[in-house]
Design an enzyme around this catalytic site. Structure first.
Site, short mmCIF file in Angstrom:
data_model
loop_
_atom_site.label_atom_id
_atom_site.label_comp_id
_atom_site.label_asym_id
_atom_site.label_seq_id
_atom_site.Cartn_x
_atom_site.Cartn_y
_atom_site.Cartn_z
N ARG A 121 0.80 -1.23 0.00
CA ARG A 121 0.00 0.00 0.00
C ARG A 121 0.83 1.27 0.00
O ARG A 121 0.30 2.35 -0.31
CB ARG A 121 -0.97 -0.02 1.18
CG ARG A 121 -1.86 -1.22 1.11
CD ARG A 121 -2.81 -1.27 2.25
NE ARG A 121 -3.83 -0.26 2.15
CZ ARG A 121 -4.60 0.08 3.17
NH1 ARG A 121 -4.43 -0.48 4.33
NH2 ARG A 121 -5.53 1.00 3.01
N GLN A 127 -1.13 2.79 -5.83
CA GLN A 127 -2.27 3.50 -5.21
C GLN A 127 -3.57 3.32 -5.98
O GLN A 127 -4.63 3.18 -5.39
CB GLN A 127 -1.94 4.98 -5.07
CG GLN A 127 -1.14 5.23 -3.82
CD GLN A 127 -0.88 6.69 -3.57
OE1 GLN A 127 -1.64 7.56 -3.98
NE2 GLN A 127 0.21 6.96 -2.88
N ASP A 130 -5.35 0.12 -4.99
CA ASP A 130 -5.56 -0.11 -3.56
C ASP A 130 -7.04 -0.20 -3.20
O ASP A 130 -7.67 0.78 -2.80
CB ASP A 130 -4.85 1.01 -2.77
CG ASP A 130 -4.84 0.74 -1.28
OD1 ASP A 130 -5.51 -0.21 -0.85
OD2 ASP A 130 -4.16 1.48 -0.56
N SER A 133 -8.12 0.64 0.44
CA SER A 133 -8.36 2.07 0.70
C SER A 133 -9.68 2.53 0.11
O SER A 133 -10.45 3.22 0.76
CB SER A 133 -7.24 2.93 0.10
OG SER A 133 -6.10 2.86 0.91
N TYR A 228 1.21 1.21 9.34
CA TYR A 228 0.18 0.68 10.24
C TYR A 228 0.56 0.92 11.69
O TYR A 228 1.70 1.27 12.00
CB TYR A 228 -0.01 -0.82 10.01
CG TYR A 228 -0.61 -1.16 8.68
CD1 TYR A 228 -1.95 -0.93 8.43
CD2 TYR A 228 0.15 -1.71 7.66
CE1 TYR A 228 -2.51 -1.25 7.20
CE2 TYR A 228 -0.40 -2.03 6.43
CZ TYR A 228 -1.73 -1.80 6.22
OH TYR A 228 -2.28 -2.12 5.00
P1 NAD Z 1 -6.10 0.22 9.47
O1 NAD Z 1 -7.44 -0.14 8.91
O2 NAD Z 1 -5.08 -0.85 9.64
O3 NAD Z 1 -6.32 0.91 10.90
C1 NAD Z 1 -7.11 2.06 11.05
C2 NAD Z 1 -6.44 3.00 12.04
O4 NAD Z 1 -6.52 2.46 13.34
C3 NAD Z 1 -4.97 3.27 11.77
O5 NAD Z 1 -4.78 4.64 11.51
C4 NAD Z 1 -4.27 2.80 13.05
O6 NAD Z 1 -3.16 3.61 13.39
C5 NAD Z 1 -5.40 2.93 14.05
N1 NAD Z 1 -5.19 2.19 15.31
C6 NAD Z 1 -4.70 0.94 15.47
N2 NAD Z 1 -4.66 0.64 16.79
C7 NAD Z 1 -5.14 1.70 17.46
C8 NAD Z 1 -5.35 1.98 18.84
N3 NAD Z 1 -5.03 1.11 19.80
N4 NAD Z 1 -5.87 3.18 19.18
C9 NAD Z 1 -6.19 4.09 18.22
N5 NAD Z 1 -6.02 3.88 16.89
C10 NAD Z 1 -5.49 2.70 16.53
O7 NAD Z 1 -5.46 1.40 8.66
P2 NAD Z 1 -5.69 1.84 7.13
O8 NAD Z 1 -6.80 2.77 7.04
O9 NAD Z 1 -5.72 0.60 6.33
O10 NAD Z 1 -4.37 2.65 6.86
C11 NAD Z 1 -3.15 2.15 7.33
C12 NAD Z 1 -2.01 2.97 6.88
O11 NAD Z 1 -1.76 2.79 5.51
C13 NAD Z 1 -2.13 4.45 7.10
O12 NAD Z 1 -0.88 4.92 7.50
C14 NAD Z 1 -2.45 4.97 5.74
O13 NAD Z 1 -2.10 6.31 5.59
C15 NAD Z 1 -1.56 4.07 4.95
N6 NAD Z 1 -1.93 4.06 3.58
C16 NAD Z 1 -1.01 4.53 2.72
C17 NAD Z 1 -1.29 4.55 1.41
C18 NAD Z 1 -0.27 5.08 0.48
O14 NAD Z 1 0.79 5.50 0.87
N7 NAD Z 1 -0.54 5.07 -0.78
C19 NAD Z 1 -2.51 4.08 0.93
C20 NAD Z 1 -3.41 3.57 1.83
C21 NAD Z 1 -3.11 3.56 3.16
#
Ligand code: NAD
Length: 386
Positions: A121, A127, A130, A133, A228
């Site tokens: 990701r 992207q 994805d 997302s 993550y």
């Molecule tokens: P996810 O579904 O794994 O988790 C959702 C959120 O829950 C995360 O922000 C995580 O930090 C938070 N979380 C986990 N444990 C927690 C706790 N105990 N208390 C509070 N919050 C908690 O996350 P996601 O939406 O799939 O995204 C994961 C990461 O991937 C992010 O950093 C996102 O920016 C990144 N991402 C990057 C790209 C890219 O660079 N192109 C694309 C998609 C996602």
């Protein structure tokens, strides 16, 4: 090469892997598109719309016997796996880390399994592919609408001749893709939004969307690998729950989205926290599944109203409740992934390519994805017996 679009058979699934608008790019690349009759019905897309876009509508038996690649949203059912052919490929959200046995079954049949949920990701080239997302985005949006619908008051500040309505106080826990969309949607509805995440980089992202970021004294940054979060220690988790309780009591709406890859979702809203909430408050637990959720009292797929009048909703498969929009995004993701693997009109898997290496789960009759292989290894005790 023939690319088939399967009709989804998972209960409640209304999305479809390709929408008619997405066919142009694929046919331009020399691909012939077969669509299983009724594939778009859940998203209110008639078969004729696919025909008009250049596809051929076929029966289920024809789809599985003629397609070189079958595109789908959810993993195939047991009976669908049975009719798949050696050398055929299947592409979708196959969840190999949750259901490694399916990967093993596909490998045994000689099917090439390609899973969108394994896309790296953080790779900028990936992207557009994805789907985690794009579908989380739909989920975050829908979670707020569900909360607003269940809330017996206004979200915005309203001043009318009949009086003034106070804005709702909304808390978003977990500021990943779904959480950010939830913040934006709740703000657009006029709520006062607070948000919290264990990854400190999310503070700026939340603030840029108009939320106030909550800083907890008990947990320092808990960023893990690949963007993550890492799992908290039991002590950190207890301290986090205690501190969060103080904030939750003053909220009208709480939406939880927190996940830790490969782990049970963290418990953020305890039964005690819910006891401290006002009657009429609403909680939506987006993380709830058979593995557990972020809210102690949530039941996956159900709505619970507590003795103190708090409604706790744990919706199942939110993207499927907005099938048209979700399918449009998904179709773009899966088309981009497929086209990245097509050369001269045929599937051409280059295992030097990062995306191919990560997403191809089975190949040549074997499970090739290392994390899935590990899950299929016998436990040490069993291995010792044999
Ligand atoms: P996810 O579904 O794994 O988790 C959702 C959120 O829950 C995360 O922000 C995580 O930090 C938070 N979380 C986990 N444990 C927690 C706790 N105990 N208390 C509070 N919050 C908690 O996350 P996601 O939406 O799939 O995204 C994961 C990461 O991937 C992010 O950093 C996102 O920016 C990144 N991402 C990057 C790209 C890219 O660079 N192109 C694309 C998609 C996602």
């Amino acid at each position: 090469m023939k690319v088939g679009v399967a009709r989804e058979t998972a209960p409640g699934e209304r999305r479809v892997a390709l929408v008619p608008e997405s066919l142009g790019k694929l046919t331009a690349a020399g691909l012939e598109i077969l669509v299983e009759a009724g594939a778009g019905a859940g998203a209110l897309i008639p078969d004729q719309a696919y025909v008009d876009a250049g596809a051929k509508v076929v029966s289920s038996a024809e789809l599985y016997s003629q397609s070189d690649v079958v595109l789908r949203v959810q993993k195939p059912s047991e009976s669908e796996v049975k009719v798949m052919l050696s050398g055929q490929a299947v592409m979708g959200l196959l969840q190999p880390l949750i259901d490694p046995k399916l990967a093993a079954a596909l490998a045994e049949k000689g099917v090439i399994a390609i899973s969108l949920d394994a896309i790296p990701r953080t790779l900028s080239r990936a992207q557009s592919m994805d789907a985690l997302s794009s579908q989380a985005n739909v989920g975050g949006y829908k979670a707020v609408l569900i909360a607003a619908n269940a809330f017996g008051r206004y979200f915005p500040l309203l001043t009318t001749a009949a009086g003034t309505a106070k804005p709702a106080n909304v808390l978003i826990l977990g500021i990943g893709v779904a959480g950010l969309q939830a913040i934006g949607t709740a703000r657009r509805l006029g709520a006062i939004v607070k948000a919290y995440d264990v990854r400190s980089e999310t503070k700026e992202q939340a603030e840029s969307l108009g939320a106030q970021f909550i800083v907890l004294k008990s947990v320092a940054d808990a960023s893990g690998e690949g963007g993550y979060a890492r799992q908290l220690t039991p002590e950190e988790q207890a301290a986090q729950q205690k501190e969060l309780n103080e904030h939750i009591g003053s909220m009208d709406v709480v939406i939880t989205t927190a996940q830790v890859p490969g782990r049970r979702p963290p418990l953020l809203v305890t039964g005690d926290a819910v006891k401290g909430m006002k009657p009429g408050s609403v909680i939506v637990d987006m993380a709830a599944s058979a593995l557990g959720g972020n809210v102690e009292l949530s039941k996956p797929g159900e709505t619970v109203v507590t003795d103190n009048g708090v409604t706790i909703i744990a919706p199942d498969n939110l993207p499927a409740t907005m099938p048209v929009g979700a399918s449009q995004f998904y179709a773009r993701n899966i088309s981009a992934l497929l086209l990245s693997m097509v050369k001269d009109g045929s599937l051409n898997l280059d295992f030097e390519d990062e995306v191919t290496k990560a997403t191809v789960i089975t190949h040549d009759g074997a499970v090739v994805a290392e994390p899935v292989k590990k899950l299929l290894e016998p436990a040490p005790a069993e291995a010792a017996k044999s």
